[in-house]
Design a protein around this motif. Structure first.
Motif, PDB file in Angstrom:
ATOM      1  N   SER A  60      -4.607  -5.036   3.698  1.00 13.42           N
ATOM      2  CA  SER A  60      -5.595  -6.106   3.869  1.00 13.42           C
ATOM      3  C   SER A  60      -5.320  -6.920   5.129  1.00 13.42           C
ATOM      4  O   SER A  60      -6.249  -7.361   5.816  1.00 13.42           O
ATOM      5  N   PHE A  64      -9.211  -2.736  -8.353  1.00 17.61           N
ATOM      6  CA  PHE A  64      -9.648  -4.110  -8.104  1.00 17.61           C
ATOM      7  C   PHE A  64      -8.599  -5.063  -8.652  1.00 17.61           C
ATOM      8  O   PHE A  64      -7.970  -4.794  -9.674  1.00 17.61           O
ATOM      9  N   SER A  84      -8.860  -9.143  -4.421  1.00 18.71           N
ATOM     10  CA  SER A  84      -9.943  -8.355  -3.824  1.00 18.71           C
ATOM     11  C   SER A  84     -11.190  -9.196  -3.571  1.00 18.71           C
ATOM     12  O   SER A  84     -12.005  -8.869  -2.704  1.00 18.71           O
ATOM     13  N   LEU A  93     -11.814  -7.872   0.089  1.00 14.41           N
ATOM     14  CA  LEU A  93     -12.909  -6.912   0.285  1.00 14.41           C
ATOM     15  C   LEU A  93     -13.960  -7.433   1.280  1.00 14.41           C
ATOM     16  O   LEU A  93     -14.404  -6.681   2.153  1.00 14.41           O
ATOM     17  N   THR A 110     -12.565  -6.953   4.653  1.00 15.03           N
ATOM     18  CA  THR A 110     -12.653  -5.544   5.054  1.00 15.03           C
ATOM     19  C   THR A 110     -14.061  -5.213   5.542  1.00 15.03           C
ATOM     20  O   THR A 110     -14.236  -4.538   6.571  1.00 15.03           O
TER      21      THR A 110
END
Length: 430
Positions: free
Chosen positions: A127, A199, A203, A207, A210
């Protein structure tokens, strides 16, 4: 296009809400640069929160992320306020625009520094990599626009511009903090047959980062493509303009040199050019030069000789610019200028003599030959029934339009071909 319109409508709606606050800031004496500086300080605070979270919290504690997200949104508000303070307070300036852009980049890099530090400290290595890629994309989105606009091309399109990035990080950081409070920071979801979780609470924050890493770089690439199209169109237009300018130059030469038939010369002191023209110096084998309003850039005609001092019979004359308006640099003629305006065609007459004619006006013959006086090559022409050794041709332009310039006269300065020590000038009214 619809997304752009929606974005503009949302921005206008936000401005209506914050304008009373903006007017209050103006009343208390805050300048746009002060507001921008406050935004930078707040983003430093964001980084501090994430660093403290990295050092003092455990992996399952999402509270620091939530508080960091809240401060990201608050700092982002000041990113909107500075522009409105400038507009409503009539305090816009070029330096202010530059200052805002520079501090925005610092703010974003400092914010991502704190996020990356937090993710690395709590072992979210993948991450943290995406966060760094998102930072790269964010910088390139802004840089591509700035560089394109510096080259004269507007480049504003694409997703994940700065407001979207601020909102994405702020909202999902808060959501991560809230989620961690209610379901715990160590919550994970596994799927049957998969040994690792798909998950977890973190996240909620990682996410979107990302996704941002992907979208920011796509936006940068699309802006680059958009800028490429704009710059290519700009170059095509410049080429057309250059071609037009060269054709005008050809017309000027044709108009000016075409007047060199026997006509009544005007007084030498009448209507001088307001420009002080330089005299080309230090140019080996210079024959003569041509100047004209409205600038000092000069066409130089030079004898073309090889290393042994022999004249090149195929091309006895070199013609080039001395761009005195551009730091005096030497520059070759463009293709259009060479073929239609200032180029010279030659004919070998034998015995070291050449006939020369401007491509834009072939009715005026000039002759390149050695002088019996100094044994050097000079260019000769007959002007008003007088044989002249040409030193300078000048076209006086006063007013008119791009396509129809008002050429007042042509002035030819040189020496008597029979007695080179005798200098004289012929000025012919157009």
């Amino acid at each position: 296009m619809e997304s752009v319109k929606l974005r503009d409508r949302l921005q206008l709606a936000i401005y209506k809400v914050i304008n009373p606050f903006v007017k209050g800031l103006i009343k208390i004496g805050l300048t746009p640069n002060m507001v921008t500086s406050i935004g930078l300080v707040l983003n430093i605070g964001v980084a501090v929160i994430f660093v403290l979270g990295a050092e003092k919290s455990n992996r399952g504690d999402m509270s620091y992320i939530g508080w960091g997200g809240a401060l990201v949104l608050f700092a982002g508000l000041f990113d909107m306020l500075d522009g409105q303070v400038a507009r409503l307070g009539n305090m816009s300036s070029r330096f202010g625009a530059l200052y805002d852009s520079v501090l925005d980049r610092y703010s974003e890099m400092i914010m991502f520094l704190g996020i990356c530090y937090y993710l690395v400290a709590h072992h979210y290595f993948l991450s943290s990599l995406f966060a760094f890629i998102a930072l790269i994309g964010s910088m390139m989105v802004s840089y591509t626009r700035a560089r394109a606009e510096g080259l004269g091309v507007e480049c504003k399109g694409g997703l994940m511009q700065r407001p979207e990035r601020v909102v994405t990080i702020g909202v999902f950081a808060i959501a991560c903090g809230v989620t961690g409070h209610f379901i715990g920071g160590d919550y994970k979801i596994y799927l049957p047959g998969i040994s690792f979780h798909v998950f977890e609470t973190m996240s909620v924050f990682t996410l979107p980062i990302t996704l941002m890493a992907v979208l920011t770089n796509i936006t940068a690439v699309r802006r680059l493509q958009e800028a490429k199209k704009g710059l290519e169109a700009q170059e095509r237009n410049e080429k057309k303009t250059s071609n037009k300018a060269a054709l005008v130059a050809a017309a000027l030469l044709a108009l000016g040199l075409g007047a060199l038939a026997p006509v009544k010369a005007m007084a030498q002191g009448d209507n001088p050019s307001p420009i002080v023209f330089p005299t080309p110096e230090g140019i080996a084998n210079q024959l003569f030069y041509l100047q004209r309003d409205p600038n000092t850039n000069t066409i130089v005609c030079q004898l073309n000789v090889d290393k042994h001092g022999e004249v090149n019979k195929e091309q006895p004359i070199n013609v080039f610019w001395m761009r005195y308006d551009d730091k005096g640099e030497k520059k070759e003629l463009s293709y259009i200028q060479r073929k239609f305006a200032y180029g010279i065609v030659s004919k070998d007459l034998g015995n070291g003599q050449f006939e020369l004619r401007f491509v834009s006006h072939k009715k005026l013959p000039m002759y390149l030959r050695k002088s019996t006086a100094d044994k050097k090559y000079h260019v000769y022409a007959t002007i008003n029934d007088k044989k002249m050794e040409i030193d300078r041709i000048f076209l006086r332009i006063e007013g008119g339009t791009f396509w129809f310039p008002n050429v007042k006269y042509v002035e030819i300065k040189g020496r008597d071909a029979a007695a080179p020590v005798k200098q004289f000038t012929e000025r012919i009214k157009i």
